[in-house]
Motif scaffolding. Structure first.
Motif, PDB file in Angstrom:
ATOM      1  N   TRP A 110     -12.083   8.267  -1.894  1.00 31.99           N
ATOM      2  CA  TRP A 110     -11.752   8.366  -3.314  1.00 31.99           C
ATOM      3  C   TRP A 110     -11.999   7.087  -4.119  1.00 31.99           C
ATOM      4  N   GLY A 111     -12.417   6.004  -3.473  1.00 31.51           N
ATOM      5  CA  GLY A 111     -12.660   4.761  -4.192  1.00 31.51           C
ATOM      6  C   GLY A 111     -13.770   4.896  -5.226  1.00 31.51           C
ATOM      7  N   HIS A 112     -14.879   5.460  -4.807  1.00 32.75           N
ATOM      8  CA  HIS A 112     -16.009   5.664  -5.716  1.00 32.75           C
ATOM      9  C   HIS A 112     -15.603   6.496  -6.933  1.00 32.75           C
ATOM     10  N   PRO A 113     -14.982   7.665  -6.739  1.00 25.89           N
ATOM     11  CA  PRO A 113     -14.635   8.449  -7.927  1.00 25.89           C
ATOM     12  C   PRO A 113     -13.622   7.756  -8.838  1.00 25.89           C
ATOM     13  N   PHE A 114     -12.685   7.032  -8.256  1.00 26.98           N
ATOM     14  CA  PHE A 114     -11.681   6.345  -9.068  1.00 26.98           C
ATOM     15  C   PHE A 114     -12.338   5.322  -9.990  1.00 26.98           C
ATOM     16  N   PHE A 115     -13.157   4.446  -9.419  1.00 24.19           N
ATOM     17  CA  PHE A 115     -13.767   3.388 -10.222  1.00 24.19           C
ATOM     18  C   PHE A 115     -14.832   3.928 -11.173  1.00 24.19           C
TER      19      PHE A 115
END
Length: 159
Positions: A27-32
């Motif tokens: 989920w890091g990519h979608p969050f940022f």
């Protein structure tokens, strides 16, 4: 395994050695990218259009300056995020070229390159038609980014 996956696998392996927790990988990519798209991207588009339609010279000048300052950073963050998204998929052993999310992201980067080229060439002597094309391509990019985000959420929930 695609050639692209083979190229990215050694880089993904280095990130895996860092012991990055799975929720961050997932989920890091979608969050940022949500921050870049919804906050930064929306403001860049707003500032660009505001510079075109405002009648107050101070507002026009400020909006143009804001757009010129932030658009390159937004583009760089999107390119870095694109790479991060690919690495995230490689780290999760998921295919790269099969999702609409991959193709919308790739299209965004192509369109950003076209728009950057128009801008960096000074709109070929400040031609109004090229400025108009730049504005509408930029708007299309934002719409595509919102579609891209929805497709990314669908992909994230599916894996």
């Amino acid at each position: 395994m695609t050639k692209l996956t083979q190229v990215l696998q050694p880089i993904a392996n280095q990130f895996e050695k860092l012991g990055t927790p799975e929720p961050i990988v997932h989920w890091g990519h979608p969050f940022f990218m949500a921050i870049v798209i919804f906050i930064m991207g929306s403001y860049v588009g707003y500032a660009g259009w505001r510079s075109r339609i405002a009648t107050d010279p101070e507002i026009v000048t400020k909006s143009k300056a804001d757009h010129r300052k932030l658009a390159p950073f937004m583009s760089a963050f999107l390119a870095a995020g694109y790479t991060g998204g690919l690495l995230s998929l490689v780290m999760q052993d998921k295919p790269l070229l099969e999702s609409p999310h991959f193709w919308t992201g790739s299209t965004v980067l192509i369109l950003l390159s076209i728009n950057a080229t128009l801008s960096l060439t000074g709109f070929a002597g400040n031609k109004a038609i090229l400025r108009t094309i730049h504005a509408y391509v930029g708007s299309a990019i934002l719409v595509l980014l919102f579609v891209h985000a929805a497709l990314g959420l669908k992909l994230g929930l599916a894996i």
